[in-house]
Design an enzyme around this catalytic site. Structure first.
Site, PDB file in Angstrom:
ATOM      1  N   ASP A  35      15.534  29.599  28.853  1.00  0.00           N
ATOM      2  CA  ASP A  35      15.513  29.894  27.409  1.00  0.00           C
ATOM      3  C   ASP A  35      16.922  29.684  26.870  1.00  0.00           C
ATOM      4  O   ASP A  35      17.874  30.340  27.296  1.00  0.00           O
ATOM      5  CB  ASP A  35      15.053  31.339  27.190  1.00  0.00           C
ATOM      6  CG  ASP A  35      14.800  31.644  25.718  1.00  0.00           C
ATOM      7  OD1 ASP A  35      14.195  30.794  25.033  1.00  0.00           O
ATOM      8  OD2 ASP A  35      15.217  32.730  25.257  1.00  0.00           O
ATOM      9  N   ASN A  87      28.190  27.574  25.928  1.00  0.00           N
ATOM     10  CA  ASN A  87      27.494  26.624  25.072  1.00  0.00           C
ATOM     11  C   ASN A  87      26.516  25.830  25.948  1.00  0.00           C
ATOM     12  O   ASN A  87      26.932  25.121  26.873  1.00  0.00           O
ATOM     13  CB  ASN A  87      28.531  25.692  24.424  1.00  0.00           C
ATOM     14  CG  ASN A  87      27.882  24.609  23.567  1.00  0.00           C
ATOM     15  OD1 ASN A  87      26.676  24.399  23.614  1.00  0.00           O
ATOM     16  ND2 ASN A  87      28.708  23.920  22.801  1.00  0.00           N
ATOM     17  N   ASP A 113      19.949  28.566  15.796  1.00  0.00           N
ATOM     18  CA  ASP A 113      20.682  28.694  14.528  1.00  0.00           C
ATOM     19  C   ASP A 113      20.494  27.419  13.710  1.00  0.00           C
ATOM     20  O   ASP A 113      20.688  26.322  14.218  1.00  0.00           O
ATOM     21  CB  ASP A 113      22.176  28.912  14.806  1.00  0.00           C
ATOM     22  CG  ASP A 113      22.416  30.236  15.506  1.00  0.00           C
ATOM     23  OD1 ASP A 113      21.727  31.216  15.170  1.00  0.00           O
ATOM     24  OD2 ASP A 113      23.278  30.290  16.393  1.00  0.00           O
ATOM     25  N   LYS A 117      24.471  23.730   6.382  1.00  0.00           N
ATOM     26  CA  LYS A 117      25.315  22.733   5.713  1.00  0.00           C
ATOM     27  C   LYS A 117      25.361  21.441   6.521  1.00  0.00           C
ATOM     28  O   LYS A 117      25.518  21.490   7.745  1.00  0.00           O
ATOM     29  CB  LYS A 117      26.750  23.271   5.569  1.00  0.00           C
ATOM     30  CG  LYS A 117      26.863  24.419   4.603  1.00  0.00           C
ATOM     31  CD  LYS A 117      28.304  24.869   4.492  1.00  0.00           C
ATOM     32  CE  LYS A 117      28.372  26.134   3.657  1.00  0.00           C
ATOM     33  NZ  LYS A 117      29.490  26.990   4.028  1.00  0.00           N
ATOM     34  N   ASP A 149      11.538  29.379  12.101  1.00  0.00           N
ATOM     35  CA  ASP A 149      10.938  29.697  10.804  1.00  0.00           C
ATOM     36  C   ASP A 149      11.614  28.890   9.693  1.00  0.00           C
ATOM     37  O   ASP A 149      11.421  29.165   8.509  1.00  0.00           O
ATOM     38  CB  ASP A 149      11.005  31.201  10.506  1.00  0.00           C
ATOM     39  CG  ASP A 149      12.377  31.783  10.718  1.00  0.00           C
ATOM     40  OD1 ASP A 149      13.333  31.283  10.099  1.00  0.00           O
ATOM     41  OD2 ASP A 149      12.516  32.726  11.508  1.00  0.00           O
TER      42      ASP A 149
END
Ligand SMILES: C[S@@+](CC[C@H](N)C(=O)[O-])C[C@H]1O[C@@H](n2cnc3c(N)ncnc32)[C@H](O)[C@@H]1O
Length: 209
Positions: A35, A87, A113, A117, A149
């Site tokens: 995950d 990361n 995330d 922008k 979402d």
């Protein structure tokens, strides 16, 4: 705790030592799920405690969350769950991690995330180069699950994965969850929040061919 960290910061260039599967798990031969962006790992704790025949691995870039999750694993003596800090792009692009990618049965990107922008798109965890690395090293039949979402992010992720010849969409109605890493359709924290707030949830499954 900081909610967002810049994954492109040089702080993440150096990765921690990746232990072998035998060091991570009691039974290193069990099916392995990864995950990516697992936050505090609650989703993986829920899964690991119930599905003891699977091994679960989480990668998260917020160090404090990983530290706490690792402590919780030790305290609870859970033998099929492991966390790596850093990361995910740098970790999975490192030679040390080749064996992880090779051994995966599935991986998930749950509510990554969005980095809205345009100039921050490069910070998104799914990048064409990253999908290329996965397509070069994943075994045939490995599944990728994406969920978000944010419609625009879903379209971006779907386009990025589908543009790679080696990933094909799996029709959800033909999909047998009972044999997957998440047979009981456990929800992630963000997913629970999205459901309570009646946000649309966009998801797709891909198979490496
Ligand atoms: C919106 S949260 C979703 C958390 C969880 N997956 C869920 O569904 O509740 C996204 C998580 O991904 C982590 N993350 C973002 N970029 C990452 C990266 N490049 N590598 C590892 N983790 C990352 C963030 O720190 C954050 O914990």
């Amino acid at each position: 705790m900081r909610q967002h960290v810049n994954p492109l910061s040089r702080n993440f260039n150096q990765i921690e030592r990746i232990p072998s599967l035998r060091e991570m798990f009691d039974d290193s031969k069990s099916n392995l799920h990864l995950d990516i962006g697992c936050a505090a790992g609650e989703f993986l704790f829920d899964l690991a405690l119930v599905n003891t025949s699977w091994n679960y691995l989480g990668i998260e870039i917020r160090q404090k969350l990983v530290k706490n999750a690792k402590l919780k694993v030790l305290e609870r003596e859970i033998k099929n769950l492991y966390f790596i800090f850093g990361n995910a792009n740098n970790i999975l692009n490192n030679v040390q991690s080749k064996f992880i990618i090779k051994n995966l049965k599935s991986l998930s990107f749950n509510f990554p995330d969005p980095w809205f922008k345009k100039r921050h798109y490069k910070r998104r965890v799914i990048q064409p180069e990253f999908i290329e690395i996965l397509s070069n090293s994943l075994q045939k039949g490995t599944l990728i699950f994406i969920k978000t979402d944010v419609k625009e992010l879903f379209d971006y992720m779907d386009y990025t994965i589908s543009s790679n010849f080696y990933f094909k969409t799996v029709d959800k109605k033909d999909f047998n969850y009972s044999e997957s890493f998440n047979p009981n359709k456990v929800k992630t924290n963000r997913e629970k929040y999205a459901i309570v707030n009646q946000f649309d949830i966009f998801e797709r499954i891909y198979i490496k061919i």
